[in-house]
Design an enzyme around this catalytic site. Structure first.
Site, PDB file in Angstrom:
ATOM      1  CG  HIS A   2      -2.016  -1.025   1.141  1.00 22.70           C
ATOM      2  ND1 HIS A   2      -3.104  -0.891   0.308  1.00 22.70           N
ATOM      3  CD2 HIS A   2      -2.198  -2.191   1.787  1.00 22.70           C
ATOM      4  CE1 HIS A   2      -3.916  -1.928   0.448  1.00 22.70           C
ATOM      5  NE2 HIS A   2      -3.387  -2.730   1.342  1.00 22.70           N
ATOM      6  CG  PHE A   4      -1.974   7.037  -0.072  1.00 20.93           C
ATOM      7  CD1 PHE A   4      -1.383   8.276   0.146  1.00 20.93           C
ATOM      8  CD2 PHE A   4      -3.227   6.777   0.474  1.00 20.93           C
ATOM      9  CE1 PHE A   4      -2.043   9.259   0.886  1.00 20.93           C
ATOM     10  CE2 PHE A   4      -3.890   7.760   1.210  1.00 20.93           C
ATOM     11  CZ  PHE A   4      -3.288   8.998   1.416  1.00 20.93           C
ATOM     12  CD1 TRP A   5      -4.654   3.387   1.513  1.00 20.11           C
ATOM     13  CD2 TRP A   5      -4.659   4.675   3.354  1.00 20.11           C
ATOM     14  NE1 TRP A   5      -5.760   4.201   1.450  1.00 20.11           N
ATOM     15  CE2 TRP A   5      -5.790   4.999   2.558  1.00 20.11           C
ATOM     16  CE3 TRP A   5      -4.467   5.370   4.548  1.00 20.11           C
ATOM     17  CZ2 TRP A   5      -6.713   5.979   2.936  1.00 20.11           C
ATOM     18  CZ3 TRP A   5      -5.383   6.339   4.920  1.00 20.11           C
ATOM     19  CH2 TRP A   5      -6.491   6.635   4.121  1.00 20.11           C
ATOM     20  CG  ASN A 136     -19.669   9.137   2.694  1.00 25.31           C
ATOM     21  OD1 ASN A 136     -19.391   8.349   1.780  1.00 25.31           O
ATOM     22  ND2 ASN A 136     -20.770   9.007   3.430  1.00 25.31           N
ATOM     23  CG  PHE A 137     -20.474  11.362  -0.662  1.00 24.29           C
ATOM     24  CD1 PHE A 137     -21.376  10.393  -1.097  1.00 24.29           C
ATOM     25  CD2 PHE A 137     -20.780  12.091   0.479  1.00 24.29           C
ATOM     26  CE1 PHE A 137     -22.577  10.183  -0.412  1.00 24.29           C
ATOM     27  CE2 PHE A 137     -21.985  11.889   1.162  1.00 24.29           C
ATOM     28  CZ  PHE A 137     -22.882  10.939   0.715  1.00 24.29           C
ATOM     29  CG  LEU A 138     -12.350   8.621  -2.659  1.00 26.91           C
ATOM     30  CD1 LEU A 138     -11.641   9.863  -3.202  1.00 26.91           C
ATOM     31  CD2 LEU A 138     -11.389   7.765  -1.845  1.00 26.91           C
ATOM     32  CB  CYS A 139     -16.612   9.713  -6.567  1.00 28.62           C
ATOM     33  SG  CYS A 139     -17.211   9.008  -8.115  1.00 28.62           S
ATOM     34  NE  ARG A 148      -0.955   5.473  -6.353  1.00 28.53           N
ATOM     35  CZ  ARG A 148      -1.133   4.473  -5.481  1.00 28.53           C
ATOM     36  NH1 ARG A 148      -1.630   3.305  -5.878  1.00 28.53           N
ATOM     37  NH2 ARG A 148      -0.834   4.641  -4.208  1.00 28.53           N
ATOM     38  CG  LEU A 149      -6.626  11.893 -10.210  1.00 30.33           C
ATOM     39  CD1 LEU A 149      -7.886  12.021 -11.058  1.00 30.33           C
ATOM     40  CD2 LEU A 149      -6.190  13.277  -9.712  1.00 30.33           C
ATOM     41  CB  ALA A 150      -7.874   7.799  -4.726  1.00 32.95           C
ATOM     42  CB  THR A 172     -17.501   3.062   5.941  1.00 32.01           C
ATOM     43  OG1 THR A 172     -18.285   3.946   5.128  1.00 32.01           O
ATOM     44  CG2 THR A 172     -17.933   3.207   7.393  1.00 32.01           C
ATOM     45  CG  LEU A 388     -25.322   9.497   6.171  1.00 32.31           C
ATOM     46  CD1 LEU A 388     -25.601  10.964   5.921  1.00 32.31           C
ATOM     47  CD2 LEU A 388     -26.594   8.766   6.584  1.00 32.31           C
TER      48      LEU A 388
HETATM   49  S1  MYA Z   1     -15.529   4.890   0.378  1.00 28.87           S
HETATM   50  C1  MYA Z   1     -16.227   4.973  -1.243  1.00 28.87           C
HETATM   51  C2  MYA Z   1     -15.132   5.066  -2.262  1.00 28.87           C
HETATM   52  N1  MYA Z   1     -15.660   5.265  -3.593  1.00 28.87           N
HETATM   53  C3  MYA Z   1     -15.911   4.301  -4.461  1.00 28.87           C
HETATM   54  O1  MYA Z   1     -15.708   3.140  -4.203  1.00 28.87           O
HETATM   55  C4  MYA Z   1     -16.519   4.764  -5.781  1.00 28.87           C
HETATM   56  C5  MYA Z   1     -16.001   4.011  -6.971  1.00 28.87           C
HETATM   57  N2  MYA Z   1     -14.533   4.036  -7.005  1.00 28.87           N
HETATM   58  C6  MYA Z   1     -13.796   5.128  -7.273  1.00 28.87           C
HETATM   59  O2  MYA Z   1     -14.301   6.236  -7.494  1.00 28.87           O
HETATM   60  C7  MYA Z   1     -12.285   4.956  -7.254  1.00 28.87           C
HETATM   61  O3  MYA Z   1     -11.982   3.582  -7.441  1.00 28.87           O
HETATM   62  C8  MYA Z   1     -11.631   5.469  -5.947  1.00 28.87           C
HETATM   63  C9  MYA Z   1     -10.149   5.129  -5.940  1.00 28.87           C
HETATM   64  C10 MYA Z   1     -11.781   6.990  -5.846  1.00 28.87           C
HETATM   65  C11 MYA Z   1     -12.255   4.812  -4.722  1.00 28.87           C
HETATM   66  N3  MYA Z   1     -10.719   4.592   0.427  1.00 28.87           N
HETATM   67  O4  MYA Z   1      -6.479   6.926  -7.577  1.00 28.87           O
HETATM   68  P1  MYA Z   1      -6.040   5.521  -7.418  1.00 28.87           P
HETATM   69  C12 MYA Z   1      -6.485   3.636  -2.345  1.00 28.87           C
HETATM   70  C13 MYA Z   1      -9.423   4.910   0.673  1.00 28.87           C
HETATM   71  O5  MYA Z   1      -5.047   5.028  -8.397  1.00 28.87           O
HETATM   72  P2  MYA Z   1      -8.739   4.709  -8.102  1.00 28.87           P
HETATM   73  C14 MYA Z   1     -15.374   6.567   0.860  1.00 28.87           C
HETATM   74  O6  MYA Z   1     -15.881   7.447   0.228  1.00 28.87           O
HETATM   75  C15 MYA Z   1      -5.801   2.370  -2.805  1.00 28.87           C
HETATM   76  O7  MYA Z   1      -5.670   1.469  -1.715  1.00 28.87           O
HETATM   77  N4  MYA Z   1      -8.417   4.586  -0.136  1.00 28.87           N
HETATM   78  O8  MYA Z   1      -7.314   4.501  -7.386  1.00 28.87           O
HETATM   79  C16 MYA Z   1     -14.515   6.840   2.083  1.00 28.87           C
HETATM   80  C17 MYA Z   1      -4.490   2.912  -3.295  1.00 28.87           C
HETATM   81  O9  MYA Z   1      -3.622   3.219  -2.208  1.00 28.87           O
HETATM   82  P3  MYA Z   1      -2.455   2.181  -1.797  1.00 28.87           P
HETATM   83  C18 MYA Z   1      -8.713   3.931  -1.275  1.00 28.87           C
HETATM   84  O10 MYA Z   1      -9.382   3.382  -8.154  1.00 28.87           O
HETATM   85  C19 MYA Z   1     -13.171   7.344   1.616  1.00 28.87           C
HETATM   86  C20 MYA Z   1      -4.893   4.238  -3.937  1.00 28.87           C
HETATM   87  O11 MYA Z   1      -6.155   4.599  -3.315  1.00 28.87           O
HETATM   88  C21 MYA Z   1     -10.024   3.573  -1.601  1.00 28.87           C
HETATM   89  O12 MYA Z   1      -8.601   5.455  -9.372  1.00 28.87           O
HETATM   90  C22 MYA Z   1     -12.156   7.471   2.705  1.00 28.87           C
HETATM   91  C23 MYA Z   1      -5.104   4.096  -5.431  1.00 28.87           C
HETATM   92  O13 MYA Z   1      -5.479   5.351  -5.920  1.00 28.87           O
HETATM   93  C24 MYA Z   1     -11.044   3.925  -0.691  1.00 28.87           C
HETATM   94  N5  MYA Z   1     -12.324   3.619  -0.907  1.00 28.87           N
HETATM   95  O14 MYA Z   1      -9.541   5.637  -7.083  1.00 28.87           O
HETATM   96  C25 MYA Z   1     -10.825   8.016   2.217  1.00 28.87           C
HETATM   97  N6  MYA Z   1     -10.014   2.941  -2.785  1.00 28.87           N
HETATM   98  O15 MYA Z   1      -1.529   2.115  -2.976  1.00 28.87           O
HETATM   99  C26 MYA Z   1      -9.756   8.055   3.277  1.00 28.87           C
HETATM  100  C27 MYA Z   1      -8.739   2.889  -3.174  1.00 28.87           C
HETATM  101  O16 MYA Z   1      -1.831   2.734  -0.560  1.00 28.87           O
HETATM  102  C28 MYA Z   1      -9.965   9.184   4.245  1.00 28.87           C
HETATM  103  N7  MYA Z   1      -7.938   3.476  -2.274  1.00 28.87           N
HETATM  104  O17 MYA Z   1      -3.137   0.872  -1.554  1.00 28.87           O
HETATM  105  C29 MYA Z   1      -8.850   9.280   5.246  1.00 28.87           C
HETATM  106  C30 MYA Z   1      -9.016  10.403   6.270  1.00 28.87           C
HETATM  107  C31 MYA Z   1      -8.736  11.754   5.652  1.00 28.87           C
HETATM  108  C32 MYA Z   1      -9.007  12.922   6.594  1.00 28.87           C
HETATM  109  C33 MYA Z   1      -8.034  12.982   7.772  1.00 28.87           C
HETATM  110  C34 MYA Z   1      -8.300  14.211   8.629  1.00 28.87           C
HETATM  111  C35 MYA Z   1      -7.432  14.220   9.791  1.00 28.87           C
HETATM  112  O1  JJ1 Z   2     -26.534  -5.038  -2.077  1.00 26.97           O
HETATM  113  C1  JJ1 Z   2     -25.656  -5.861  -1.943  1.00 26.97           C
HETATM  114  N1  JJ1 Z   2     -25.790  -7.122  -2.337  1.00 26.97           N
HETATM  115  C2  JJ1 Z   2     -27.051  -7.632  -2.816  1.00 26.97           C
HETATM  116  C3  JJ1 Z   2     -27.082  -7.722  -4.324  1.00 26.97           C
HETATM  117  C4  JJ1 Z   2     -26.084  -8.683  -4.870  1.00 26.97           C
HETATM  118  C5  JJ1 Z   2     -26.051  -8.659  -6.344  1.00 26.97           C
HETATM  119  C6  JJ1 Z   2     -24.892  -9.447  -6.842  1.00 26.97           C
HETATM  120  N2  JJ1 Z   2     -23.628  -8.950  -6.367  1.00 26.97           N
HETATM  121  C7  JJ1 Z   2     -27.299  -8.959  -2.129  1.00 26.97           C
HETATM  122  N3  JJ1 Z   2     -28.487  -9.509  -2.342  1.00 26.97           N
HETATM  123  C8  JJ1 Z   2     -28.958 -10.687  -1.681  1.00 26.97           C
HETATM  124  C9  JJ1 Z   2     -30.206 -10.315  -0.920  1.00 26.97           C
HETATM  125  C10 JJ1 Z   2     -30.967 -11.509  -0.387  1.00 26.97           C
HETATM  126  C11 JJ1 Z   2     -32.385 -11.055  -0.028  1.00 26.97           C
HETATM  127  C12 JJ1 Z   2     -33.181 -12.194   0.526  1.00 26.97           C
HETATM  128  C13 JJ1 Z   2     -32.482 -12.819   1.688  1.00 26.97           C
HETATM  129  C14 JJ1 Z   2     -31.067 -13.233   1.364  1.00 26.97           C
HETATM  130  C15 JJ1 Z   2     -30.280 -12.085   0.826  1.00 26.97           C
HETATM  131  O2  JJ1 Z   2     -26.476  -9.466  -1.393  1.00 26.97           O
HETATM  132  C16 JJ1 Z   2     -24.336  -5.488  -1.278  1.00 26.97           C
HETATM  133  C17 JJ1 Z   2     -24.433  -5.575   0.213  1.00 26.97           C
HETATM  134  O3  JJ1 Z   2     -24.742  -6.859   0.590  1.00 26.97           O
HETATM  135  N4  JJ1 Z   2     -24.004  -4.143  -1.631  1.00 26.97           N
HETATM  136  C18 JJ1 Z   2     -22.846  -3.827  -2.212  1.00 26.97           C
HETATM  137  O4  JJ1 Z   2     -22.007  -4.673  -2.494  1.00 26.97           O
HETATM  138  C19 JJ1 Z   2     -22.639  -2.381  -2.474  1.00 26.97           C
HETATM  139  C20 JJ1 Z   2     -21.329  -1.914  -1.936  1.00 26.97           C
HETATM  140  C21 JJ1 Z   2     -21.111  -2.160  -0.458  1.00 26.97           C
HETATM  141  C22 JJ1 Z   2     -19.851  -1.482   0.043  1.00 26.97           C
HETATM  142  C23 JJ1 Z   2     -20.148  -0.040   0.323  1.00 26.97           C
HETATM  143  C24 JJ1 Z   2     -19.022   0.896   0.451  1.00 26.97           C
HETATM  144  C25 JJ1 Z   2     -19.595   2.199   0.867  1.00 26.97           C
HETATM  145  C26 JJ1 Z   2     -18.662   3.308   0.991  1.00 26.97           C
HETATM  146  C27 JJ1 Z   2     -19.207   4.279   1.932  1.00 26.97           C
HETATM  147  O5  JJ1 Z   2     -18.630   5.381   2.256  1.00 26.97           O
END
Ligand code: MYA
Ligand code: JJ1
Length: 388
Positions: A2, A4-5, A136-139, A148-150, A172, A388
């Site tokens: 990792h 970054f992390w 939240n809402f990292l996207c 490596r934008l994240a 989360t 959320l």
């Molecule tokens: S969780 C929801 C995250 N969003 C999604 O899943 C939406 C769909 N995916 C995307 O938009 C992209 O795949 C994202 C990554 C943006 C997730 N949390 O830019 P990269 C690390 C933290 O090349 P991409 C939420 O919103 C990964 O391990 N880190 O990758 C909470 C790697 O690092 P390392 C993550 O896929 C967010 C690096 O990023 C996550 O283009 C909390 C790769 O970067 C993730 N979900 O973009 C954020 N996914 O090499 C942390 C990947 O080290 C907050 N990575 O493994 C920390 C506290 C900050 C505040 C502190 C205040 C004091």
């Molecule tokens: O919704 C989720 N799973 C569903 C759909 C699965 C479709 C195929 N992958 C699921 N369904 C089964 C339901 C069934 C109902 C009758 C009783 C038995 C069970 O399991 C899952 C959660 O389970 N959702 C996701 O995977 C979405 C992403 C979750 C990670 C969220 C990260 C959030 C970041 C927040 O900041």
């Protein structure tokens, strides 16, 4: 592993065995004068944008970025579809910081291509109430992934949080990072089983027909508990007392005051719903339940575009058994046309999930703290925090 992390003040996998490290901050705050004054550099084609979510056009752009590029399930069948009203609610709590609503846009087209947000919260870990950011809402737009934008977004939000003299965060993710404080499972309760099966959200069980399945998940037409009603503004003080007393039982939980409760729990149509039990005799508020509304887009289905999902939020039972209270929550959700009621195995939820016909989902949710160690982590049932 990792790149970054490994550079961040989070529990590192290699320290997991070291029981001598104390609970609390991993590194001390630095003087504010030492916090970097200017934004981290972005690739040349992009620029930072501090988002004004009162601007309907900007909010629509954020909604659209997330609706097309945010979290999907492991088989890419569904994608979270947070509504504009929900995003405004989630991102503008009491004392929010506009600087923590961070967009990245293309310089030329002005198109929003990435986002990350923080909101302030007081979170208690054991007996320590800590000012934190909830991130939240990292996207990142699908076309800009793996560049490596994240890490740049995360460093930039960290810098802006530090500028407010806040040094900890909670977040989360569906992916495993260093190092979860706990890992929760999603559970799902079918309300509209036929649609859920049609869109591939669930399957017909073995030896089950559609009509048997519909009967299995049938619910009464109205809540059963006498005195069960929607929460109103006049209930804020009573709900705050109930919730504070309840959340005190958990190892990690938010420290809500009345101002927080009014924002996070007062009902808002299709955003957050809260119900309580007011004793018909004493008019005392004895129980409370709530859920938020997060639809998912159904990807590649000819009949249905969205699933309407309710997510269990904060629930408190002192008199009505929790199982009965949550059954009433299922009933009102069904009446309001939700297709599914989701819950995590946090707090005391294990005590009603199986009995109320929730089934385990295929998704997990990992909870993290930034710059705060909790030795050995905690169990989901010790967690009193729902993000959320
Ligand atoms: S969780 C929801 C995250 N969003 C999604 O899943 C939406 C769909 N995916 C995307 O938009 C992209 O795949 C994202 C990554 C943006 C997730 N949390 O830019 P990269 C690390 C933290 O090349 P991409 C939420 O919103 C990964 O391990 N880190 O990758 C909470 C790697 O690092 P390392 C993550 O896929 C967010 C690096 O990023 C996550 O283009 C909390 C790769 O970067 C993730 N979900 O973009 C954020 N996914 O090499 C942390 C990947 O080290 C907050 N990575 O493994 C920390 C506290 C900050 C505040 C502190 C205040 C004091
Ligand atoms: O919704 C989720 N799973 C569903 C759909 C699965 C479709 C195929 N992958 C699921 N369904 C089964 C339901 C069934 C109902 C009758 C009783 C038995 C069970 O399991 C899952 C959660 O389970 N959702 C996701 O995977 C979405 C992403 C979750 C990670 C969220 C990260 C959030 C970041 C927040 O900041």
């Amino acid at each position: 592993r990792h790149k970054f992390w490994e550079t961040q003040p989070v529990g590192q996998f290699r320290d997991a065995a070291d029981t001598s490290l104390p609970d609390g901050a991993i590194e001390p705050p630095t003087p504010l004068s030492e916090v970097r004054a200017d934004p981290y550099p972005l690739p040349a084609a992009f620029e930072w944008l501090t988002c004004d979510l009162d601007d309907d056009a900007l909010l629509a752009d954020l909604y659209s970025l997330l609706a097309h590029n945010y979290v999907e399930d492991d088989e890419n069948m569904f994608r979270f579809n947070y509504s504009p009203a929900f995003l405004r609610w989630a991102l503008k709590p009491p004392s929010f910081f506009r600087a923590w609503h961070i967009g990245v846009r293309a310089k030329e087209s002005k198109k929003l291509v990435a986002f990350i947000s923080g909101v302030p919260a007081r979170i208690r870990a054991r007996d320590d109430v800590v000012r934190m950011a909830e991130i939240n809402f990292l996207c990142v737009h699908k076309k800009l992934r793996s560049k490596r934008l994240a890490p740049v977004l995360i460093r930039e939000v960290t810098r802006r949080v530090h500028q407010e003299n806040i040094w900890q965060a909670a977040y989360t993710a569906g992916v495993v990072l260093p190092t979860p404080i706990t890992t929760c499972r999603y559970w799902h309760r079918s309300l509209n089983p036929k649609k859920l099966i049609d869109v591939g959200f669930s399957r017909l069980g073995p030896r089950m027909t559609m009509s048997r399945t519909v009967r299995l998940y049938k619910l009464p037409d109205a809540p059963l508990t006498p005195g069960f009603r929607r929460m109103e503004l006049r209930d804020v003080a009573a709900v705050t007392r109930l919730l504070r007393a309840y959340l005190a039982k958990f190892v990690v939980a938010p420290d809500f005051d009345e101002v927080d409760v009014e924002h996070w729990l007062l009902p808002q149509e299709d955003v957050v719903d809260s119900y309580l039990v007011e004793s018909p005799e004493t008019h005392e508020v004895t129980d409370f339940c709530s859920f938020y509304t997060l639809p998912s887009s159904v990807l590649n289905n000819a009949t249905y575009a969205t699933l309407k999902a309710a997510y269990s939020y904060y629930n408190v039972s002192t008199k009505t058994p929790l199982q009965q209270l949550m059954n009433d929550a299922l009933i009102v959700a069904k009446q309001k046309n939700y297709d599914v009621f989701n819950a995590l195995d946090v707090m005391e939820n294990e005590s009603f999930l199986k009995e109320l016909k929730f089934g385990p989902g295929d998704g997990q949710l990992h909870y993290y703290l930034y710059n705060y160690r909790i030795r050995n982590g905690i169990k989901p049932s010790e967690l009193g925090l729902v993000l959320l």
